[in-house]
Each structure stands twice: as structure tokens, then as C-alpha cells.
Design a protein around this motif. Structure first.
Motif, PDB file in Angstrom:
ATOM      1  N   ARG A  36       0.821  -1.107   0.072  1.00 42.98           N
ATOM      2  CA  ARG A  36       0.317  -0.398   0.072  1.00 42.98           C
ATOM      3  C   ARG A  36       0.913   1.598  -0.087  1.00 42.98           C
ATOM      4  O   ARG A  36       0.756   1.943  -0.701  1.00 42.98           O
ATOM      5  CB  ARG A  36      -1.001  -0.050   1.451  1.00 42.98           C
ATOM      6  CG  ARG A  36      -1.995  -1.080   1.222  1.00 42.98           C
ATOM      7  CD  ARG A  36      -2.977  -0.972   2.601  1.00 42.98           C
ATOM      8  NE  ARG A  36      -3.904  -1.738   2.475  1.00 42.98           N
ATOM      9  CZ  ARG A  36      -5.304  -2.477   2.941  1.00 42.98           C
ATOM     10  NH1 ARG A  36      -5.649  -1.244   3.224  1.00 42.98           N
ATOM     11  NH2 ARG A  36      -6.078  -3.326   3.423  1.00 42.98           N
ATOM     12  N   ASP A  45      -2.282   3.226  -7.211  1.00 45.78           N
ATOM     13  CA  ASP A  45      -2.620   2.940  -6.294  1.00 45.78           C
ATOM     14  C   ASP A  45      -3.800   1.764  -6.235  1.00 45.78           C
ATOM     15  O   ASP A  45      -3.349   1.542  -7.690  1.00 45.78           O
ATOM     16  CB  ASP A  45      -4.258   3.990  -5.454  1.00 45.78           C
ATOM     17  CG  ASP A  45      -4.803   3.524  -3.947  1.00 45.78           C
ATOM     18  OD1 ASP A  45      -4.891   2.309  -3.678  1.00 45.78           O
ATOM     19  OD2 ASP A  45      -5.655   3.738  -3.534  1.00 45.78           O
ATOM     20  N   PRO A  49     -10.649  -0.012  -5.002  1.00 45.59           N
ATOM     21  CA  PRO A  49     -10.595   1.106  -2.978  1.00 45.59           C
ATOM     22  C   PRO A  49      -9.918  -0.617  -2.139  1.00 45.59           C
ATOM     23  O   PRO A  49     -11.270  -1.743  -2.211  1.00 45.59           O
ATOM     24  CB  PRO A  49     -12.007   1.478  -3.305  1.00 45.59           C
ATOM     25  CG  PRO A  49     -12.360   1.759  -3.981  1.00 45.59           C
ATOM     26  CD  PRO A  49     -11.550   0.521  -5.675  1.00 45.59           C
ATOM     27  N   ARG A 228      -6.173  -6.555  -3.881  1.00 45.09           N
ATOM     28  CA  ARG A 228      -5.886  -5.612  -4.281  1.00 45.09           C
ATOM     29  C   ARG A 228      -5.375  -5.796  -6.494  1.00 45.09           C
ATOM     30  O   ARG A 228      -5.772  -6.767  -6.128  1.00 45.09           O
ATOM     31  CB  ARG A 228      -4.598  -4.661  -3.896  1.00 45.09           C
ATOM     32  CG  ARG A 228      -3.358  -5.583  -3.944  1.00 45.09           C
ATOM     33  CD  ARG A 228      -2.146  -4.817  -3.601  1.00 45.09           C
ATOM     34  NE  ARG A 228      -2.280  -3.640  -4.410  1.00 45.09           N
ATOM     35  CZ  ARG A 228      -2.197  -2.722  -3.639  1.00 45.09           C
ATOM     36  NH1 ARG A 228      -2.620  -2.626  -2.401  1.00 45.09           N
ATOM     37  NH2 ARG A 228      -1.211  -1.612  -4.279  1.00 45.09           N
ATOM     38  N   TYR A 366     -14.491   1.030 -12.308  1.00 47.57           N
ATOM     39  CA  TYR A 366     -13.847   2.162 -11.969  1.00 47.57           C
ATOM     40  C   TYR A 366     -12.896   3.186 -13.051  1.00 47.57           C
ATOM     41  O   TYR A 366     -11.691   3.918 -12.202  1.00 47.57           O
ATOM     42  CB  TYR A 366     -12.755   1.347 -11.087  1.00 47.57           C
ATOM     43  CG  TYR A 366     -13.416   0.604  -9.767  1.00 47.57           C
ATOM     44  CD1 TYR A 366     -14.159   0.467  -8.324  1.00 47.57           C
ATOM     45  CD2 TYR A 366     -13.971  -0.923 -10.751  1.00 47.57           C
ATOM     46  CE1 TYR A 366     -14.881   0.151  -7.752  1.00 47.57           C
ATOM     47  CE2 TYR A 366     -14.677  -1.764  -9.703  1.00 47.57           C
ATOM     48  CZ  TYR A 366     -14.859  -1.166  -7.542  1.00 47.57           C
ATOM     49  OH  TYR A 366     -15.382  -1.718  -7.198  1.00 47.57           O
ATOM     50  N   ARG A 369     -11.308   6.749 -11.192  1.00 47.62           N
ATOM     51  CA  ARG A 369     -10.699   6.303 -10.628  1.00 47.62           C
ATOM     52  C   ARG A 369      -9.253   6.112 -11.316  1.00 47.62           C
ATOM     53  O   ARG A 369      -8.455   6.665 -10.871  1.00 47.62           O
ATOM     54  CB  ARG A 369     -10.646   5.628  -9.694  1.00 47.62           C
ATOM     55  CG  ARG A 369      -9.961   5.351  -8.900  1.00 47.62           C
ATOM     56  CD  ARG A 369     -10.571   2.942  -7.713  1.00 47.62           C
ATOM     57  NE  ARG A 369      -9.365   3.215  -6.646  1.00 47.62           N
ATOM     58  CZ  ARG A 369      -9.138   3.483  -6.208  1.00 47.62           C
ATOM     59  NH1 ARG A 369      -9.703   4.416  -5.556  1.00 47.62           N
ATOM     60  NH2 ARG A 369      -7.923   3.176  -5.198  1.00 47.62           N
TER      61      ARG A 369
END
Length: 384
Positions: A36, A45, A49, A228, A366, A369
Motif C-alpha cells: 500500500r 493505487d 479501493p 488489490r 472504476y 478512479r
């Protein structure tokens, strides 16, 4: 069985934890949350999320109806490993707690040294902790097919091979040649395991795995349980990166000639293969090597697969080769042996063509994002 996963917060670590829990095994994990932090360091990232460790544990309880112990700590801390192993009494320790990015290891001296220090220290701490507490604990260690490099010979699924040295036959470790400081750390891991394993009679499965792709497994049923997903030039594997490029309307970018060939495996098949290896350990005191992949492609063929899947979903995509930032053979022989997993009944469920469509559909919601991280996709880390 009881499984302790070092690196449980990671892409594969979290997915494996869910698989083992769904099969009735008890799971505990340790993670220092470094991926992270390192992802943020390079301006990126996860595409999805990520809940906090506490939120992940609560989601497992709600969705799967089972408990999970998640310790925020560092696998290099031998005292922490010893305390956790004594308390949890695992049958197997799965070692994913390493810096896993080749580009990250090649950024500069500090990143190269961190990779070597972190990866070797965590491996040595685990080897000593297990040998001093209970040498019968099975260690499942994540290596990489990249340890072998791209030799002009078939890659055996064996720790040792016969070789002619000065006209005499001898037995030597399978030759290896890393392409980054990350890969060299994995090679040094292997030799530490061979040496300490022989001294202490350890039971080890050393997995040489190809690049992993995918957004989900059977257990990832909603956003709360997602693992992730990295897509930038530092942390993202090639298929994952291509899928995000397609969604953002960017060209798909094979490096150099695009003839670099590797063995690939889906996230679903990766965790299922590891479940089989955990439930079918080697003999006590044995060192077992497993070459773990399902399909072999070069990176241009992968780009064509992602392009075709994208077009079926209404996305306009082109392929544009870019200068290769790495020092690697761009055309080479590639033929690794795979025997162990088929002998345990492993049959891949997924294939790249079908799974690519699923990945793109999972990522499309997404898009906004992902737009924020456009700048981290193109290669900036130069090997030379």
C-alpha cells in the motif's frame, strides 16, 4: 489445517486466504502493509479501493461466516514470527512477504538494497523460526519463473540437474540467471532454503510461478472481499496493465519487439494450485520445486488478445510498441517442465481469452478512479 500467510494483504495472499477459509481451513496472516505504501510512493493505487485490515477481517466474518486473524507486523521480525507460530501452531507457513516488483528493485541503489535486505531477511527469519520451533511445519515459498531467466534449454521442475563439469558428470542446482535485483533476491532465497533446509531437515515447496492476472476468484463475491489490483509500470503485471490501458483509451504497449515469452496463470488457478500443494505437502524433510503456470504467450500475443476482447466490449484499442526499459532477451527459447501440479489433479479452469473480458468488465465501473493514475502506466524505470 492451519495456514499462516506472510503477506496476507497482497494480491495473491488475500485471495489465497479466502480460498483456504472457504475450504474449512484456519487462517492467520501477517503483513506490514508495505505494498500500500510503495504503491502510493510511485503515485499509484489499487484499481479497487482496499478496505483496512480491520474491515477485511469483519467482511470475512460477515460474508464467509468464519474468523481470520490478521496481524499488522513485519515478517523480518523473527520474534514476531516465533510468537505467532507458537501461538497459532500452523501446519503450513506461506511466504509471500517480499518486495515483489522487478521495476521497483531497479529504480536506484536504495530500492535495490531494500529489495535484497527485505526479501532475504524475511526468508532467513522464517527458516530459523520454523527450524527452532517445529521443523515439520511445511513452508510454501513463492518464487518466480524469472529465477531461470530465458535459457536455451528446457527448464526442469527440479532443484538439481546433472551436468558435465570438466568431462565428469556431477549434480548441480538448476542454473538460474535473474533479470533484476528482485529476481536475484528470489534466487538467493532458493539457495538459502536449500542450504538451511538441508541442515535442519525442513519440508519446503518452492513455487516458480509465472505472472498472475485476474480480478476475481470464486470467493471474491463483492467489493468488500476484493483483492488489490495493480496496473502501473512498477507493480502491475502485463495483462493487468493492458486491460487498464484499454479502458482508458491508451495504446497497449508491448516493450521492445514484444516477443518476450512467459508462462501465465489466472488468480483463480494460482490459488487453487496452491491449495492443492498445501493439502498435499511433500514428504517430511523434502525440498519440492513446482513450476506453476497454465498458458505460454509472448507479450504481443497478449496485447492482441486484450485488443480483441476490448473491441467485443465496444472499446477502441490499438497496439503501439514502446522502447524496452529493461535489459532482457526479446526473442528466446522457452520451454519449462510442468509435472507436479498435474500429478495432484490440477487442471486450469480459466484461460486468458475469456478472463480478459471479465477483467475489463470488472474494471470499467472504476474508470474515473483509473483516470487519476494515467501518468504511472508508461515505463519510467530504466534498467541501464
Amino acid at each position: 489445517m492451519k495456514a499462516l500467510i506472510l503477506g496476507i494483504d497482497g494480491y495473491i495472499g488475500w485471495a489465497l486466504a479466502l480460498r483456504l477459509l472457504s475450504k474449512g481451513h484456519e487462517v492467520a496472516g501477517i503483513d506490514n502493509l508495505s505494498t500500500r505504501r510503495f504503491s502510493a510512493e510511485v503515485g499509484s493505487d489499487s484499481a479497487f479501493p482496499l478496505p483496512s485490515p480491520k474491515e477485511r477481517v469483519e467482511a470475512v466474518k460477515r460474508k464467509l461466516g468464519t474468523d481470520l486473524k490478521f496481524v499488522v507486523g513485519d515478517a523480518k521480525d523473527k520474534a514476531l514470527l516465533e510468537e505467532t507460530i507458537r501461538e497459532f501452531k500452523p501446519d503450513v507457513v506461506v511466504h509471500f512477504a517480499e518486495q515483489r516488483s522487478a521495476p521497483y528493485s531497479m529504480k536506484d541503489y536504495e530500492h535495490a538494497w531494500y529489495t535484497l535486505e527485505n526479501n532475504l531477511k524475511s526468508t532467513l527469519a522464517l527458516l530459523y523460526a520454523v527450524s527452532e520451533i517445529d521443523p515439520s511445519i511445511h513452508i510454501l515459498k513463492m518464487g518466480t519463473m524469472g529465477e531461470y531467466g530465458t535459457p536455451n534449454f528446457d527448464i526442469p521442475e527440479s532443484a538439481f540437474v546433472k551436468a558435465l563439469i570438466e568431462g565428469k558428470e556431477d549434480v548441480i542446482p538448476t542454473p538460474k540467471w535473474g533479470g533484476s535485483y528482485y529476481h536475484w533476491s528470489k534466487i538467493f532465497d532458493t539457495f538459502l532454503i536449500l542450504f538451511k533446509g538441508k541442515l535442519s531437515g525442513l519440508t519446503v515447496t518452492d513455487i516458480m510461478q509465472g505472472p498472475v492476472y485476474g480480478t476475481r476468484t470464486e470467493e471474491i463475491i463483492d467489493e468488500e472481499l476484493r483483492t488489490r489490483f495493480d496496473f502501473d509500470e512498477t507493480w502491475g503485471t502485463v495483462i493487468n496493465r493492458y486491460c487498464v490501458e484499454a479502458i482508458l483509451g491508451l495504446p497497449l504497449t508491448p516493450y521492445g519487439k514484444g516477443k518476450q515469452t512467459r508462462g501465465f496463470i489466472s488468480l483463480e488457478d494460482s490459488v487453487e494450485a496452491m491449495r492443492l500443494l498445501i493439502e498435499n505437502p511433500p514428504k517430511e524433510g523434502e525440498y519440492r520445486v513446482v513450476n506453476q503456470f497454465a498458458e505460454v504467450y509472448n507479450v504481443t500475443q497478449l496485447a492482441e488478445i486484450v485488443r480483441d476482447a476490448s473491441k467485443e466490449l465496444g472499446l477502441k484499442v490499438e497496439i503501439k510498441n514502446v522502447k524496452n526499459p529493461r535489459v532482457e532477451a526479446e526473442e528466446h527459447y522457452y520451454n519449462p517442465e510442468v509435472k507436479v501440479l498435474p500429478s495432484l489433479g490440477f487442471r486450469p479452469k480459466k484461460n486468458i481469452r475469456d478472463e480478459t473480458k471479465t477483467m475489463i468488465m470488472d474494471l470499467l465501473p472504476y474508470k474515473e478512479r483509473l483516470e487519476r493514475f494515467k501518468h504511472v502506466i508508461m515505463p519510467k524505470t530504466i534498467w541501464k
